[in-house]
Design a protein around this motif. Structure first.
Motif, PDB file in Angstrom:
ATOM      1  N   ASP A 168     -61.177 -29.478 -28.054  1.00 26.51           N
ATOM      2  CA  ASP A 168     -62.512 -29.917 -27.632  1.00 26.51           C
ATOM      3  C   ASP A 168     -62.478 -30.147 -26.120  1.00 26.51           C
TER       4      ASP A 168
ATOM      5  N   MET B  47     -64.808 -30.733 -23.950  1.00 27.06           N
ATOM      6  CA  MET B  47     -65.656 -31.833 -23.459  1.00 27.06           C
ATOM      7  C   MET B  47     -64.996 -33.178 -23.749  1.00 27.06           C
ATOM      8  N   GLY B  48     -64.480 -33.323 -24.963  1.00 25.61           N
ATOM      9  CA  GLY B  48     -63.831 -34.578 -25.316  1.00 25.61           C
ATOM     10  C   GLY B  48     -62.406 -34.675 -24.810  1.00 25.61           C
ATOM     11  N   ASN B  49     -61.889 -33.567 -24.243  1.00 28.55           N
ATOM     12  CA  ASN B  49     -60.507 -33.531 -23.769  1.00 28.55           C
ATOM     13  C   ASN B  49     -59.521 -33.906 -24.870  1.00 28.55           C
TER      14      ASN B  49
ATOM     15  N   ARG C 161     -58.438 -39.339 -35.646  1.00 30.06           N
ATOM     16  CA  ARG C 161     -59.616 -39.750 -34.882  1.00 30.06           C
ATOM     17  C   ARG C 161     -59.513 -39.269 -33.445  1.00 30.06           C
ATOM     18  N   ALA C 162     -60.589 -38.676 -32.988  1.00 27.92           N
ATOM     19  CA  ALA C 162     -60.611 -38.182 -31.613  1.00 27.92           C
ATOM     20  C   ALA C 162     -61.365 -39.187 -30.749  1.00 27.92           C
ATOM     21  N   LEU C 163     -60.937 -40.446 -30.833  1.00 26.67           N
ATOM     22  CA  LEU C 163     -61.667 -41.544 -30.189  1.00 26.67           C
ATOM     23  C   LEU C 163     -60.779 -42.257 -29.186  1.00 26.67           C
ATOM     24  N   ARG C 164     -61.383 -42.654 -28.079  1.00 26.68           N
ATOM     25  CA  ARG C 164     -60.650 -43.446 -27.098  1.00 26.68           C
ATOM     26  C   ARG C 164     -60.674 -44.926 -27.432  1.00 26.68           C
ATOM     27  N   LYS C 165     -61.590 -45.334 -28.253  1.00 20.10           N
ATOM     28  CA  LYS C 165     -61.682 -46.738 -28.645  1.00 20.10           C
ATOM     29  C   LYS C 165     -61.913 -46.804 -30.145  1.00 20.10           C
ATOM     30  N   ASP C 166     -61.126 -47.604 -30.823  1.00 15.34           N
ATOM     31  CA  ASP C 166     -61.304 -47.777 -32.263  1.00 15.34           C
ATOM     32  C   ASP C 166     -60.591 -49.055 -32.659  1.00 15.34           C
TER      33      ASP C 166
ATOM     34  N   PRO D  41     -57.951 -33.221 -17.004  1.00 17.08           N
ATOM     35  CA  PRO D  41     -58.296 -32.130 -16.096  1.00 17.08           C
ATOM     36  C   PRO D  41     -57.021 -31.625 -15.426  1.00 17.08           C
TER      37      PRO D  41
END
Lengths: 475, 475
Positions: free
Chosen positions: B98, B100-102, B178-183, B212
């Motif tokens: 992904d 956009m989500g890096n 989970r592709a989450l930075r916060k959970d 990047p």
């Protein structure tokens, strides 16, 4: 069970009078009130261990509490009156600071702001930053894995902690205060206690990671046509600014309108209204001139690409603070519009535009009288996706009406979050508020693993019982 | 117990012939050789679960294995012949990326290099980088929380992982991708499995964090008078380069001499020898010109402050690679000098000069025939504090002599590490190699917590038994 035995067992204060204990028995938002045998304020980590050993021997529950600013009810005892509230208020020393190693060792009851100041005095940055920082404590920040506005660059509380000191459920003191960036010697106990909301043990101290202070910070308030354009701007900003991008916050026009209405000093920074805005912060190790040039170049590219329609860049510290205040004053301004229904959600960043479009529409269909107040840490995928009553609906009947809507609105939003691969608690933790909603979103195997860990480290279920995890059904 | 039942239980390969299984039964350094009932190579995570369920029902141990490049014996079965080696070789798909989500979602058996390439094709960076990257796998990297040369900026494997898919000890599949930075929804299972070396479950896939790609990278090879000056240079570099500082490696003159002797292409980049060198890497989002100017300005300041005496800055990609090769070729060059005694230690950065001075002296006193070969990731406080025999001492008797010294030398070095607040395994994990030495350095309460977790998640002690933690004494 004699409280006089407890009083004799540790150095510190033991509060038993109703007038003294009251502030510890109600949470900051006044959603929960409980009862307790007493409030203990031990002087040292060894005294915390002594309190917990007494509680363990007496089968008394322990409810750890830091600054009592949590939003999920995690630090309030239940109504049974059988618990001890363990306040970390007197664990208030910064034990050491190592400028070469960029570490600071703090006791749990030190406020976040005191840690920030201690770092600053040594020409270092402790980047955790959130609204409650004057009152919330490092212990609470770690127990809930707090987030805030700089997570995009520096990570949440978990990422800023190198080592912990913890009192276990049976009252032993674990010294895991390692000031190391690398340590692969067994299970990651540190990260297990971080975010466990006091249900596995009591954090008494931590080694925190510091950073060099940036030489300059500039901010831009940018009008963007849509959440998708906000993401387009984010991608540009990440590619061009790299780690210089230290905040990327989304603000809806509704939010900006509320701040304008309720904060007398607030001024719209842009001539024309836009459905959405982004607040960008750039930190630079060189100079303000370099930072401003880089930010302006980014904004030109964004305007050209159509991701932005207008932008204001701060040219002084005062302007920088004014732009940030527009973001920071949203919560209070929303509060002035009557009781809100709040969500603290995280999503895979790329799915946010679709989430907002479909969930906005669904809410408008089912709850046409509610207003969406959407803002958050877009760079982390974390939205405060809140709702307020219609303007002026602040009477008692309106309050009752919105209270009745909270559960069905939560359910609709959390179902949408789950369907988009998100989390229903990004940075506030579960406590009591999100405990059962979270269980609804988790698989059976994940709940089994969590219960197995709880049983292993707190077999008597004395550490903050009922928070984060519902008690297990007795077989 | 019929292996034919196992063969029927999953899709994939089951190797039982000695010629087929042999490569999986000896570790890369050829320090350990074990035996196994068979080597299973399941096709999917569901097939891994099926293999583990069979093993669970039959009370057969499971030894997970990725690229078999580990240095601590964590992936080799014991000599009993009762285990199944679970090779992740066929879990070899990058499931999604992904931009956009890096994030990138990879199965466990994909090599680190394949992940790096997949990221690069999407114009992104996956920054984990280490010598074995062509062979080692993401599953192994996460199971051992691998480090490498970019940890200073991007963190170790743990910091680069957002979510995991794991087969539990009883053969259930936990989808925590989970592709989450916060959970913040409960206990941090992800970080508990990361670094647990296959002793709590089998990692089958992971969501990895991308960054990047920097626009430019430049390197400098810097002569520094002492480890204390290397730290002075580090402080300057951190203040001036911030997150642009992506590597800071220490190299002793002895190391450089070994590379010069054994690598024909190697050339000393500086005219005069210095007792110590530092390799600095600067990554920049703008241009090589900007990066070079910033690096040169740093080096001027370091020369002026006396922390550096000379420096060479790369002016082409070829030169950049040559400077890095001087650092990367140390291990192989040391290998050419006969068997080595190796340490993978981490220290609080500020204590490194004292550690080196006192431990060097102590080793010289007790083991005068050994040569110190010291290098490592100074920016992370991680040293490969190694010893080689005297030049030319490579005969069979010499090998036996150095083998006999390994335990006492380890003990001396690890005691010094412990006294300096360090860790005896920074990035290689414990496996069999460091298991008992680590237990010697840990408190009783920490070992109790680790055993409690092991019992909770693997009550039958079937997951990679004997690795990381010694089996508990039966009561």
């Amino acid at each position: 069970m004699m409280l006089s035995d407890l009083r004799a067992a540790f150095a510190g204060r033991l509060l038993t009078e109703a007038a003294d204990t009251a502030p510890f028995l109600t949470d900051w938002r006044r959603k929960w009130t409980g009862r307790a045998l007493a409030v203990a304020q031990p002087d040292t980590a060894a005294d915390v261990a002594a309190v917990v050993r007494w509680c363990h021997a007496q089968r008394v529950a322990v409810v750890p509490q830091g600054g009592n600013t949590g939003l999920s009810g995690g630090a309030t005892p239940d109504g049974s009156g059988h618990a001890i509230v363990l306040s970390t208020a007197r664990l208030n020393r910064v034990r050491s600071l190592d400028p070469m190693g960029n570490t600071l060792t703090s006791e749990a009851g030190v406020t976040l702001q005191q840690v920030q100041h201690a770092a600053q005095e040594a020409d270092r940055l402790f980047p955790l930053s959130l609204a409650a920082q004057g009152t919330c404590t490092i212990g609470g920040n770690l127990a809930t894995n707090a987030g805030g506005v700089q997570v995009l660059r520096y990570g949440n509380a978990r990422a800023l902690c190198l080592g912990l000191e913890v009192v276990t459920a049976d009252g032993q003191l674990w010294d895991g205060l390692r000031a190391l960036r690398k340590d692969n010697t067994g299970y990651d106990l540190r990260d297990l206690f971080i975010g466990s909301e006091g249900t596995l043990g009591v954090i008494t101290a931590a080694v925190l990671q510091l950073f060099p202070r940036p030489a300059a910070q500039v901010a831009a308030f940018v009008a963007v046509p849509s959440p998708a354009d906000a993401l387009g701007l984010l991608a540009l900003a990440q590619a061009r600014l790299g780690a210089g991008l230290t905040a990327f916050e989304l603000v809806s026009d509704t939010c900006l309108g509320l701040v304008e209405r309720h904060v007398s000093a607030a001024r719209r920074p842009l001539a024309d209204a836009s459905p959405w805005y982004v607040l960008i912060e750039l930190s630079d190790t060189r100079s303000e001139t370099e930072a401003t040039a880089q930010l302006e170049s980014l904004l030109e590219a964004a305007l050209e690409a159509g991701h932005a329609t207008d932008a204001a860049v701060s040219t002084s510290v005062a302007q920088f603070r004014c732009l940030w205040a527009l973001r920071e004053d949203i919560s209070e301004s929303q509060g002035a519009e009557g009781p809100a229904i709040k969500h603290d959600i995280a999503l895979p960043i790329a799915r946010i535009p679709d989430f907002i479009a479909t969930t906005d529409a669904s809410l408008a269909r089912h709850f046409p009288d509610l207003r969406l107040v959407v803002f958050g840490h877009l760079g982390d995928g974390n939205l405060h996706y809140n709702l307020s009553p219609a303007p002026g609906a602040t009477g008692a009947a309106d309050r009752a009406a919105i209270a009745a809507l909270e559960a069905p609105v939560n359910r609709l939003v959390h179902d949408a979050v789950h369907a988009h691969g998100g989390s229903i608690s990004a940075e506030h933790g579960l406590g009591l508020l999100r405990r059962d909603e979270s269980a609804r979103c988790k698989s059976a195997v994940e709940l089994q693993l969590m219960h197995a860990i709880k049983r292993a480290l707190d077999p008597l279920n004395l550490m903050n019982p009922g928070k984060l995890l519902a008690p297990e059904p007795t077989p």
